[in-house]
Design an enzyme around this catalytic site. Sequence first.
Site, PDB file in Angstrom:
ATOM      1  N   HIS A  91      13.053  29.000  70.325  1.00 37.70           N
ATOM      2  CA  HIS A  91      12.180  28.129  69.522  1.00 37.70           C
ATOM      3  C   HIS A  91      12.748  26.744  69.226  1.00 37.70           C
ATOM      4  CE1 HIS A  91      14.490  29.593  65.997  1.00 37.70           C
ATOM      5  NE2 HIS A  91      14.083  28.492  65.420  1.00 37.70           N
ATOM      6  N   GLU A 132      13.107  21.234  71.142  1.00 33.27           N
ATOM      7  CA  GLU A 132      13.234  20.191  70.118  1.00 33.27           C
ATOM      8  C   GLU A 132      14.627  19.567  70.100  1.00 33.27           C
ATOM      9  OE1 GLU A 132      12.651  20.027  65.323  1.00 33.27           O
ATOM     10  OE2 GLU A 132      11.551  21.518  66.467  1.00 33.27           O
ATOM     11  N   ASP A 133      15.667  20.397  70.327  1.00 31.56           N
ATOM     12  CA  ASP A 133      17.031  19.926  70.091  1.00 31.56           C
ATOM     13  C   ASP A 133      17.895  19.780  71.344  1.00 31.56           C
ATOM     14  OD1 ASP A 133      16.469  19.927  67.406  1.00 31.56           O
ATOM     15  OD2 ASP A 133      17.128  21.971  67.094  1.00 31.56           O
ATOM     16  N   HIS A 156      21.296  31.318  64.661  1.00 26.66           N
ATOM     17  CA  HIS A 156      19.988  31.098  64.020  1.00 26.66           C
ATOM     18  C   HIS A 156      18.848  31.665  64.880  1.00 26.66           C
ATOM     19  CE1 HIS A 156      16.613  29.281  62.012  1.00 26.66           C
ATOM     20  NE2 HIS A 156      16.359  28.500  63.039  1.00 26.66           N
ATOM     21  N   ASP A 212      11.387  31.806  61.180  1.00 22.02           N
ATOM     22  CA  ASP A 212      12.303  30.662  61.297  1.00 22.02           C
ATOM     23  C   ASP A 212      12.579  30.088  59.904  1.00 22.02           C
ATOM     24  OD1 ASP A 212      13.685  28.397  62.238  1.00 22.02           O
ATOM     25  OD2 ASP A 212      11.830  27.237  62.407  1.00 22.02           O
ATOM     26  N   ASP A 228       2.849  44.466  35.000  1.00 19.86           N
ATOM     27  CA  ASP A 228       3.070  44.994  36.356  1.00 19.86           C
ATOM     28  C   ASP A 228       4.469  44.660  36.878  1.00 19.86           C
ATOM     29  OD1 ASP A 228       2.622  42.312  36.543  1.00 19.86           O
ATOM     30  OD2 ASP A 228       1.352  42.415  38.325  1.00 19.86           O
TER      31      ASP A 228
END
Length: 773
Positions: free
Chosen positions: A127, A131-132, A103, A194, A313
């Site tokens: 990133h 957090e993890d 990821h 992300d 369009d």
Amino acid sequence: MPDEKVKTGSAGEDSYSAKTHLHQPVVAPETATVAATALPANAPEGALPSEVRPEIVTYEKLVEAIKASGKAYNMEMIDKAYNMANDAHKGVCRRSGEPYICHPLAVARLVLDLGMDTESIAAALLHDVVEDTPTTIEQIKSSFGEEVALLVDGVTKLTKIQFSNIEELQAENLRKMLLAMSRDVRVMIIKLCDRLHNMRTGDAWPEQKRRDKARETMEVYAPIANRLGILNVKEELEDRSLHYLDPVGYEEINKMLSERAGEEFLAGVSSVIEKRLEESGIEGATIKRRVKSIYGIYRKTIMQNKSFDEIYDIYAVRIILDTLAECYSTLGLIHDMYHPLPNRFKDYISTPKPNGYQSLHTTVIGHEGVPFEVQIRTRKMDEMAEYGVAAHWKYKEGLDGHDKLDERLAWVSQLLENQRVSEDSGNLLHDLKSDLLPEEVFAFTPKGDVINLPTGATCIDFAYAIHSAVGNRMVGCKVNNRMVPIDHIVSTGEIIEVILGPADKGPSRDWLKIVRTSEAKSKIRNWFKKMRREENIQEGRDTLARELRREMIFIPDDELDEFIGSCCRRLRQNNAEELYAAIGYGGITIANCLPKLKEEWQKRKSEEDKNEQLAKVDLSKVHATDGVVVEGFDNTPIKFAKCCSPLPGDPIVGFITRGFGVSIHKQSCVNAIASMKDPTNAPRWVKAYWADSVKDSYKAGLEIIALDRNELLRDVLAALADIRVPIYTMNARQVENNCAVVSLTIGINNTEHLNRVVARLSKIKDVLKVTRS
């Protein structure tokens, strides 16, 4: 938004399932890129983003792509970032079954494809680390420097803090992200990449989570991508969200597109235009073809109720030229070759969209009778349309470009400033959604200045967009020289003249319900905040007191300030006056205050309940009248309200009458509830209880509906005699459908006793229904 993780080798339910066409394998085994458009290099040209499964990016492929970009990147930093991320996520898998590191690698690849710099790629790889995993921002700062640490921190969600509801958490995450974005827009570019990769692989999410993420993407992330001008990302986010929110509608449009030979038609048109341009001496033109995104068609067919043939369009040819003069010359050639449709020409070069988009758009009818759009722009305009603010890094614009970048991001600072004034997290999501609406209108001042506003904006929004002083002094307005109401909805091309009143004229509170933009709301609130403090305090106090009574929270007027003062800290206010003022000028909504005030009220009540024993002793000294104790009164006359006829066991309240003692009502009585909401009557309602030992007999009314027959009354009287119930009045009459109604007034002890009587009467032969009257 990090993906949910599972340890390697977890239960089968987390294993990857490729059920929808989103995850069909691509034709070629090797793909050269996972570009921001999601189209692998050798995917069919007409393929839609949602029909292509993204490749699994390895670090080797990422390095190859970095070298192929031809730009100088700091490979040492990128290597170091990859190693840290790989170590941190080791042994963890995504729901889809692949190693979690895939990821961050895919996000880094998307960031690279947008032309971003080394720090952005490093931050994309890292990133999810903070957090993890146990890694901290401080560790990233010491290893990679402050710039990368700020980018990672901006993308990291607030997971450690407890919030009272999901909306508040969502708003705070958003505020944090926007704040980081106002300092450095790269935060949002990484965040969009992300979210894009998560949406591409969202099939592994549970159904409800897919829908929630899709809704959030549609409402927040796609509009931000649009506002930043990164149109490829915006369109793909919308298409993938639609696929989860309305798969049937998505498939329908997909099928319609595949049934029409759009690509062949566009290829034919492109070659004819190319030939004509060469004949006219315009050389070096690049011609691109595009089919409108599925969500773009969905919005017009489903939401605007248009048929497929009414959308002009769906097919477009884009002509990219070297100079501005060539753009306008080409426009003349196109109108000469094909028949232009009236009112379908837009000049976004002289009047750019708020996200910086510039182009000439015209819709013409092809020789086959098929309408198509022609977009004409210069190369620089095309770069801006493809990459938006990311073009600043991709095409190194130098110092001038940086000034333009700050100018284009001014809306973020404005939104955050409005929020600082507002103090209410609930407003952020609403304001963001209203400010980021993709549809916009352009109106003009009498001097010819262009003002852009979201669709649905009013003349008041227009006035405040010019200047807060203009909005505050507005008393009326003219549109195209005709007087209109101030809540007139602005349309593109209108010339609007604001009529000003005296210098001390201020806005009306009602305007807050009319205006569309957060800027106008913020300026109106600001005026009331500065100029009407005393009025705000009184207004806020009255509104809050009224709302508390509606919620059955009765606080004497002289105790209200003390109660609100005790809750202020929880509502982020210094004292009761500040809270009243904020409610008065609209900075805080009552809905956001009530949950915390209710909690505090419940806490106080539970403390009172602990002292119940003391209360009982006190109550025993008070003389009960007719079996009822009224708080604060001793031996007061009591009467039972005829509107609801309360009985022992019913929760009750008392009303201090002007002529005769206290009138007792059921708490659920409609008249009582209505009276409590009336500010003049509310203080006259008092607490009342049934005395502990009630031996008195109370009068209760019953109505029996039965089939009419002889001896019905005899059976009713016999049943009541059996259970020794006194009868005070009795009335019987015939009604339609061969039925009879018997009305009784009987003596009972309490509600439990009454229920037993009703049960006994219901067993009488031919009785259909027994109700309390």
